[in-house]
Design an enzyme around this catalytic site. Structure first.
Site, PDB file in Angstrom:
ATOM      1  CB  SER A  20      81.418 -19.568 102.291  1.00  0.00           C
ATOM      2  OG  SER A  20      80.423 -20.432 101.772  1.00  0.00           O
ATOM      3  CG  ASN A 111      86.467 -20.470 118.046  1.00  0.00           C
ATOM      4  OD1 ASN A 111      86.591 -21.158 117.044  1.00  0.00           O
ATOM      5  ND2 ASN A 111      87.466 -19.810 118.578  1.00  0.00           N
ATOM      6  CG  HIS A 138      80.766 -17.111 109.464  1.00  0.00           C
ATOM      7  ND1 HIS A 138      81.772 -16.186 109.392  1.00  0.00           N
ATOM      8  CD2 HIS A 138      81.391 -18.287 109.708  1.00  0.00           C
ATOM      9  CE1 HIS A 138      82.949 -16.773 109.574  1.00  0.00           C
ATOM     10  NE2 HIS A 138      82.742 -18.060 109.773  1.00  0.00           N
ATOM     11  CD  GLU A 175      86.763 -14.834 117.675  1.00  0.00           C
ATOM     12  OE1 GLU A 175      86.795 -15.934 117.111  1.00  0.00           O
ATOM     13  OE2 GLU A 175      86.020 -13.897 117.300  1.00  0.00           O
ATOM     14  CG  HIS A 251      91.043 -18.275 117.097  1.00  0.00           C
ATOM     15  ND1 HIS A 251      90.251 -19.118 116.344  1.00  0.00           N
ATOM     16  CD2 HIS A 251      90.281 -17.203 117.390  1.00  0.00           C
ATOM     17  CE1 HIS A 251      89.058 -18.571 116.189  1.00  0.00           C
ATOM     18  NE2 HIS A 251      89.045 -17.395 116.807  1.00  0.00           N
ATOM     19  CG  ASP A 253      93.073 -22.488 119.100  1.00  0.00           C
ATOM     20  OD1 ASP A 253      93.237 -21.850 118.042  1.00  0.00           O
ATOM     21  OD2 ASP A 253      91.994 -23.066 119.387  1.00  0.00           O
ATOM     22  CB  CYS A 372      89.561 -25.543 115.949  1.00  0.00           C
ATOM     23  SG  CYS A 372      90.885 -24.389 115.587  1.00  0.00           S
TER      24      CYS A 372
HETATM   25  N1  LIG Z   1      89.009 -22.194 115.648  1.00  0.00           N
HETATM   26  C1  LIG Z   1      88.923 -22.390 114.237  1.00  0.00           C
HETATM   27  C2  LIG Z   1      87.858 -21.533 113.638  1.00  0.00           C
HETATM   28  C3  LIG Z   1      87.803 -21.575 112.154  1.00  0.00           C
HETATM   29  C4  LIG Z   1      86.717 -20.709 111.597  1.00  0.00           C
HETATM   30  N2  LIG Z   1      86.636 -20.863 110.158  1.00  0.00           N
HETATM   31  C5  LIG Z   1      85.556 -20.437 109.473  1.00  0.00           C
HETATM   32  O1  LIG Z   1      84.604 -19.946 110.017  1.00  0.00           O
HETATM   33  C6  LIG Z   1      85.607 -20.581 107.946  1.00  0.00           C
HETATM   34  C7  LIG Z   1      84.232 -20.642 107.336  1.00  0.00           C
HETATM   35  C8  LIG Z   1      84.277 -20.452 105.855  1.00  0.00           C
HETATM   36  O2  LIG Z   1      85.125 -19.723 105.357  1.00  0.00           O
HETATM   37  O3  LIG Z   1      83.411 -21.050 105.153  1.00  0.00           O
HETATM   38  C9  LIG Z   1      86.953 -19.237 111.957  1.00  0.00           C
HETATM   39  O4  LIG Z   1      87.674 -18.557 111.214  1.00  0.00           O
HETATM   40  O5  LIG Z   1      86.437 -18.795 112.985  1.00  0.00           O
END
Ligand SMILES: NCCC[C@H](NC(=O)CCC(=O)O)C(=O)O
Length: 449
Positions: A20, A111, A138, A175, A251, A253, A372
């Site tokens: 998304s 996270n 989110h 995070e 991040h 990592d 991750c």
């Molecule tokens: N450690 C990796 C985390 C990836 C995570 N991606 C997301 O939430 C993408 C969701 C989306 O775009 O549908 C973030 O950015 O926190």
């Protein structure tokens, strides 16, 4: 005596895994926005990695996904009526909000929390602080349920201390373990905990990224170190390079990984690399084992190659013979420059002696690589014995979870599907069954009614 181990707890990908474009600053998330996803393939890719690590002799756990779409959040935002009406209104009036409350982002358990092993804490318990993930809506809704899942996985209060997340405000943006690494001679002895932050909330004279957000603050890291009662001389705080954040390193990592006595990182990862080395060496002190720095020069692998391939979003695992294995995503093998660098690295005299490649494309397309997907928890034998045994990966759990995925998951999802009441039903049914498989008790909101 040195029989403490490091367990990896991977997030099981949830039934609503989708693309998304929710994470501004995360290049993969932005680039794959609106592409169809395959939740079934995503969950199976994750399970294959978990099983492979268990087969290599590592302790591997599973953390359950969250209830999505999260109807209580939609109701808190003013959508009313039956579940079906709430979903239909949300799709019509606020499709991005619906996407946000439907994200399977809890799969990235690096996270989920910051974890301090018992060897580092004053009271000799393993401490957990769920990350508030406040920078992305989110993700900001994850921590209450993450806290419940961690409690159900690590239940014994004599051995495990569970804290609440930090205040949910930008000043304390946290995070979790994606910006935290622990160095040690062996997992059961006093470690050095490295906290990497993107910016200081209160000291505005420090540099900040200009283009993309710094999700994690110094003040958040300091608060977690206080809550975990770490000795100040064994907690090191280092600022990430703001230019790296602006290049898509959302991040730390994505550009550095540490394990045992090895810090593997990119030349441009930190604002002041010499200071990082000096601070870690001072904290490391006099030990039988040296601390190794494996620095990758920008001229050999660029920051953009790191962001594209996720070279550093790898798992660095200690083998019984003392060598280390690097678990990398397929994208590393597909990038010629990165792959040839790795071949050179393996020929050098560092502890990193082996590389294994995994196909994690479904997760990678949202910016989540092998590192991750896992939360590391160093455990003594008696702590390991106190972990909820139903969450630990083995032949049987692998078969059970694959069948469970096969039964409940779809192989294609696009944004409009998120309002499908059948998807909500399917997901709830799947998770209800999962709480029994993993013996978690009733932890979801829909189970409370
Ligand atoms: N450690 C990796 C985390 C990836 C995570 N991606 C997301 O939430 C993408 C969701 C989306 O775009 O549908 C973030 O950015 O926190």
């Amino acid at each position: 005596m040195h029989s403490a181990i490091e367990a990896n707890f991977d997030g099981l990908v949830g039934p609503t895994h989708n693309y998304s474009g929710l994470s501004f600053g995360n290049v993969a998330s932005e680039n794959n926005s609106a592409n169809p996803s395959n939740p079934k393939a995503a969950a199976k890719q994750g399970l294959v990695k978990m099983k492979a690590l268990a087969d290599l002799g590592f302790v591997q756990g599973v953390l359950a996904p969250h209830e999505r779409p999260h109807l209580p959040t939609l109701r808190a935002l003013g959508f009313t009526g039956s579940d079906q009406q709430v979903l239909a209104q949300a799709l019509k009036q606020a499709p991005k909000v619906l996407a946000a409350v439907s994200s399977a982002s809890c799969m990235w358990t690096a996270n989920a929390a910051t974890v301090s092993p018992s060897a580092d804490t004053l009271d000799g318990r393993v401490h957990f602080t769920p990350a508030n993930l406040v920078n992305k809506f989110h993700r900001s809704i994850e921590h209450p349920v993450t806290g419940r899942i961690l409690q159900a996985t690590f239940p014994d209060p004599e051995r495990f201390a569970h804290h609440a997340a930090l205040p949910s405000v930008d000043h304390f943006g946290d995070e979790g373990a994606a910006n935290h690494t622990r160095f040690c001679s062996d997992y059961g002895s006093q470690g050095v905990e490295l906290f990497v932050y993107g910016m200081s909330a209160f000291n505005t004279s420090l540099p900040r990224p200009q283009r993309y957000p710094a999700r994690h603050t110094l003040e958040a890291s300091q608060a977690v170190a206080r809550k975990h009662d770490l000795s100040p001389e064994h907690a090191v705080f280092v600022q990430q390079n703001p230019e790296a954040i602006d290049a898509g390193v959302f991040h730390n990592d994505v550009i550095a990984v540490g394990n045992g006595n090895v810090h593997f990182y990119h030349e441009k990862a930190f604002l002041d690399t010499a200071q990082m080395r000096a601070d870690l060496l001072r904290s490391w002190g006099e030990r039988d084992t040296p601390l190794h720095f494996v620095e990758v020069p920008d001229a050999v692998v660029s920051v953009s190659d790191c962001v594209q391939s996720y070279l550093f979003n790898s798992q660095l695992l200690s083998r019984a013979n003392g060598d280390m294995t690097l678990i990398v995503p397929g994208e590393v093998q597909q990038n010629e420059r990165v792959w040839s660098y790795l071949q050179e690295l393996l020929a050098q005299n560092t502890p990193i002696q082996d590389v294994q490649v995994f196909d994690l494309k479904q997760s990678m397309s949202n910016g989540g690589g092998p590192a991750c997907l896992r939360l590391r928890v160093a455990l003594t034998p008696s702590e390991l014995a106190a972990v909820n045994p139903a969450t630990l990966m083995n032949e049987q759990l692998f078969d059970t979870l694959n069948q469970w995925v096969e039964k409940h998951y779809r192989d294609r999802l696009v944004e409009a599907d998120l309002a499908d009441p059948n998807l909500l039903q399917e997901s709830r049914q799947a998770l209800d069954e999962l709480t029994q498989i993993l013996q978690l008790g009733s932890l979801y909101d829909f189970q409370q009614i």
